[in-house]
Design an enzyme around this catalytic site. Structure first.
Site, mmCIF file in Angstrom:
data_model
loop_
_atom_site.group_PDB
_atom_site.id
_atom_site.type_symbol
_atom_site.label_atom_id
_atom_site.label_comp_id
_atom_site.label_asym_id
_atom_site.label_seq_id
_atom_site.Cartn_x
_atom_site.Cartn_y
_atom_site.Cartn_z
ATOM 1 N N VAL A 53 -8.046 -12.206 -5.162
ATOM 2 C CA VAL A 53 -7.276 -11.627 -6.270
ATOM 3 C C VAL A 53 -6.246 -12.638 -6.965
ATOM 4 O O VAL A 53 -5.725 -12.470 -8.123
ATOM 5 C CB VAL A 53 -6.456 -10.412 -5.873
ATOM 6 C CG1 VAL A 53 -7.165 -9.327 -5.537
ATOM 7 C CG2 VAL A 53 -5.343 -10.793 -4.962
ATOM 8 N N LYS A 88 7.666 -8.615 -2.258
ATOM 9 C CA LYS A 88 7.524 -7.165 -2.329
ATOM 10 C C LYS A 88 8.788 -6.571 -3.316
ATOM 11 O O LYS A 88 8.486 -5.359 -3.728
ATOM 12 C CB LYS A 88 7.685 -6.397 -0.934
ATOM 13 C CG LYS A 88 6.271 -6.792 -0.011
ATOM 14 C CD LYS A 88 5.080 -6.395 -0.941
ATOM 15 C CE LYS A 88 4.130 -6.058 0.062
ATOM 16 N NZ LYS A 88 2.809 -5.542 -0.732
ATOM 17 N N TYR A 96 7.727 -12.788 2.046
ATOM 18 C CA TYR A 96 7.067 -11.460 1.852
ATOM 19 C C TYR A 96 8.166 -10.376 1.080
ATOM 20 O O TYR A 96 7.920 -9.740 0.293
ATOM 21 C CB TYR A 96 6.916 -11.091 3.302
ATOM 22 C CG TYR A 96 5.864 -9.672 3.177
ATOM 23 C CD1 TYR A 96 4.525 -9.504 3.035
ATOM 24 C CD2 TYR A 96 6.536 -8.615 3.654
ATOM 25 C CE1 TYR A 96 4.072 -8.189 3.013
ATOM 26 C CE2 TYR A 96 6.029 -7.172 3.758
ATOM 27 C CZ TYR A 96 4.739 -7.209 3.212
ATOM 28 O OH TYR A 96 4.129 -6.007 3.609
ATOM 29 N N SER A 110 7.010 -2.483 -0.098
ATOM 30 C CA SER A 110 7.318 -2.436 1.344
ATOM 31 C C SER A 110 8.782 -2.265 1.437
ATOM 32 O O SER A 110 9.778 -2.628 0.641
ATOM 33 C CB SER A 110 6.936 -3.691 2.048
ATOM 34 O OG SER A 110 7.667 -3.866 3.298
ATOM 35 N N ARG A 153 -10.203 -2.776 5.060
ATOM 36 C CA ARG A 153 -9.376 -2.093 6.129
ATOM 37 C C ARG A 153 -8.115 -1.742 5.883
ATOM 38 O O ARG A 153 -7.459 -1.733 4.717
ATOM 39 C CB ARG A 153 -9.468 -3.368 7.307
ATOM 40 C CG ARG A 153 -8.469 -4.409 7.103
ATOM 41 C CD ARG A 153 -8.380 -5.357 8.049
ATOM 42 N NE ARG A 153 -7.181 -6.332 7.825
ATOM 43 C CZ ARG A 153 -6.984 -7.682 8.331
ATOM 44 N NH1 ARG A 153 -8.102 -8.152 8.795
ATOM 45 N NH2 ARG A 153 -6.030 -8.279 8.157
HETATM 46 P P1 NAI Z 1 -4.389 -5.529 6.271
HETATM 47 O O1 NAI Z 1 -4.028 -6.903 6.650
HETATM 48 O O2 NAI Z 1 -4.969 -4.724 7.557
HETATM 49 O O3 NAI Z 1 -5.240 -5.625 5.068
HETATM 50 C C1 NAI Z 1 -5.182 -6.365 3.831
HETATM 51 C C2 NAI Z 1 -6.544 -6.598 3.312
HETATM 52 O O4 NAI Z 1 -6.137 -7.396 2.010
HETATM 53 C C3 NAI Z 1 -7.488 -7.349 4.224
HETATM 54 O O5 NAI Z 1 -8.594 -6.672 4.049
HETATM 55 C C4 NAI Z 1 -7.421 -8.883 3.404
HETATM 56 O O6 NAI Z 1 -8.555 -9.307 3.829
HETATM 57 C C5 NAI Z 1 -7.103 -8.412 1.973
HETATM 58 N N1 NAI Z 1 -6.680 -9.509 1.300
HETATM 59 C C6 NAI Z 1 -5.859 -10.662 1.636
HETATM 60 N N2 NAI Z 1 -5.846 -11.524 0.915
HETATM 61 C C7 NAI Z 1 -6.447 -11.095 -0.276
HETATM 62 C C8 NAI Z 1 -7.105 -11.732 -1.369
HETATM 63 N N3 NAI Z 1 -6.296 -12.834 -1.971
HETATM 64 N N4 NAI Z 1 -7.798 -11.161 -2.192
HETATM 65 C C9 NAI Z 1 -8.461 -9.832 -1.738
HETATM 66 N N5 NAI Z 1 -8.188 -9.295 -0.785
HETATM 67 C C10 NAI Z 1 -7.175 -9.863 0.033
HETATM 68 O O7 NAI Z 1 -2.983 -4.972 5.640
HETATM 69 P P2 NAI Z 1 -2.407 -3.394 5.479
HETATM 70 O O8 NAI Z 1 -1.394 -3.123 6.600
HETATM 71 O O9 NAI Z 1 -3.375 -2.420 5.218
HETATM 72 O O10 NAI Z 1 -1.534 -3.540 4.096
HETATM 73 C C11 NAI Z 1 -2.006 -3.417 2.951
HETATM 74 C C12 NAI Z 1 -0.670 -3.332 2.015
HETATM 75 O O11 NAI Z 1 0.314 -2.537 2.272
HETATM 76 C C13 NAI Z 1 -0.343 -4.907 1.684
HETATM 77 O O12 NAI Z 1 0.259 -5.041 0.370
HETATM 78 C C14 NAI Z 1 0.930 -5.050 2.709
HETATM 79 O O13 NAI Z 1 1.969 -5.806 2.280
HETATM 80 C C15 NAI Z 1 1.642 -3.466 2.403
HETATM 81 N N6 NAI Z 1 2.508 -2.935 3.337
HETATM 82 C C16 NAI Z 1 1.749 -3.059 4.857
HETATM 83 C C17 NAI Z 1 2.743 -2.272 5.739
HETATM 84 C C18 NAI Z 1 2.556 -2.187 7.110
HETATM 85 O O14 NAI Z 1 3.073 -1.795 7.940
HETATM 86 N N7 NAI Z 1 1.256 -2.226 7.477
HETATM 87 C C19 NAI Z 1 4.391 -1.928 5.348
HETATM 88 C C20 NAI Z 1 4.675 -2.362 4.089
HETATM 89 C C21 NAI Z 1 3.834 -2.500 3.035
#
Ligand code: NAI
Length: 266
Positions: free
Chosen positions: A77, A171, A167, A155, A29
């Site tokens: 992971v 990051k 976090y 981030s 997602r």
């Molecule tokens: P999200 O929560 O929608 O998706 C994260 C995905 O990572 C999920 O599908 C989850 O199941 C998977 N995941 C979590 N733990 C895991 C593990 N141990 N092994 C494999 N998969 C795992 O998050 P989003 O918003 O799409 O974020 C993606 C990346 O971007 C993350 O690293 C987040 O920290 C970073 N980010 C997001 C921001 C935002 O505003 N949404 C801002 C800055 C960075």
């Protein structure tokens, strides 16, 4: 009018993309899903990794129904054994992975005086241990292939954010990790960069709104007011940047942190 720059070579038409194998973690997602779909559109075969194989089905079918190649792989992971097995499976089924996007992430927000040590460890394990294990396994293929593109998700929180001591430390750690990868792996044709998003509308920010006890809509509107371009980011904004950083043309960009936040970063 005088032109100070001349074209050194004639323009020969469109650039061709070599089809490569990409791995995107946390791609069920949000930003990961948008990135997997974008890299497939760029012509690559994509391994869609997330905690449960079944969660990846939607991303995989978005790719395959558009004529692309993708497989779903369930993996935590932060587990060395699972990461080894997952990368091996990808190499067997799609070919040696030479593009890697370390995107999987979680938040466990709290002020430091209330933060349980388990929440510190959980965040470190997914972001830092996860990126380390995935990169260690995948670089073995990249160095043989003499080609690689690594993109790690940092981030704007790396610069400090109330309630995110775990976090923001992870990051910021990702930025040092990325720069060191760039130094160590450059001679093998491998680049490493970090993308540091600002506010992106995903389940992660929805979770933050819930914790703050405000509606997601109000949270989005409030955030947009603070952002110079006047809107919050979408997962595709990040996927577009990653598309460039994973392209052949980005071969001289390495060890950089690209803030994608709708405005400058202090
Ligand atoms: P999200 O929560 O929608 O998706 C994260 C995905 O990572 C999920 O599908 C989850 O199941 C998977 N995941 C979590 N733990 C895991 C593990 N141990 N092994 C494999 N998969 C795992 O998050 P989003 O918003 O799409 O974020 C993606 C990346 O971007 C993350 O690293 C987040 O920290 C970073 N980010 C997001 C921001 C935002 O505003 N949404 C801002 C800055 C960075």
């Amino acid at each position: 009018m005088q032109f100070i720059y001349a074209l050194e070579a004639p323009v020969t038409g469109t650039t061709t993309t070599t089809q490569r194998t990409a791995i995107v973690t946390g791609a069920a997602r949000g930003i990961g899903a948008a990135t997997a779909i974008r890299l497939a559109r760029d012509g690559h075969a994509v391994a869609v990794l997330d905690l449960e194989e079944a969660w990846c089905a939607e991303t995989v079918s978005a790719i395959t129904s558009a004529g692309g190649r993708a497989i779903a792989v369930g993996v935590d992971v932060s587990s060395p054994e699972q990461v080894e097995a997952a990368v091996e499976r990808v190499a067997m089924e799609l070919g040696a992975p030479t593009l890697l996007v370390n995107n999987a992430g979680i938040i466990r927000d709290n002020l430091i005086f209330k933060m349980p040590v388990e929440d510190w460890d959980a965040v470190m394990n997914v972001h830092l241990r996860g990126a380390f294990l995935m990169t260690k396994a995948v670089q073995a293929h990249m160095t043989v292939e003499k080609y690689g593109r690594i993109v790690n998700l940092s981030s704007t929180s790396a610069q400090g954010n109330r309630g995110q001591v775990n976090y923001s430390a992870a990051k910021a750690g990702i930025q040092g990790f990325t720069k060191t990868l760039a130094i160590e792996l450059g001679r093998f044709g491998v680049t490493a960069n970090a993308v540091a998003p600002g506010f992106i509308a995903t389940d992660m920010t929805r979770q933050t709104a819930k914790r703050m006890n405000i509606s997601f809509e109000d949270f989005l509107a409030g955030a947009a007011e603070q952002i110079p371009v006047g809107r919050v980011g979408q997962p595709e904004d990040i996927a577009n940047t990653i598309s460039f950083l994973t392209s052949e043309e980005a071969g001289y960009v390495s060890g950089q942190v690209i803030y994608v936040a709708g405005g400058p970063q202090d």
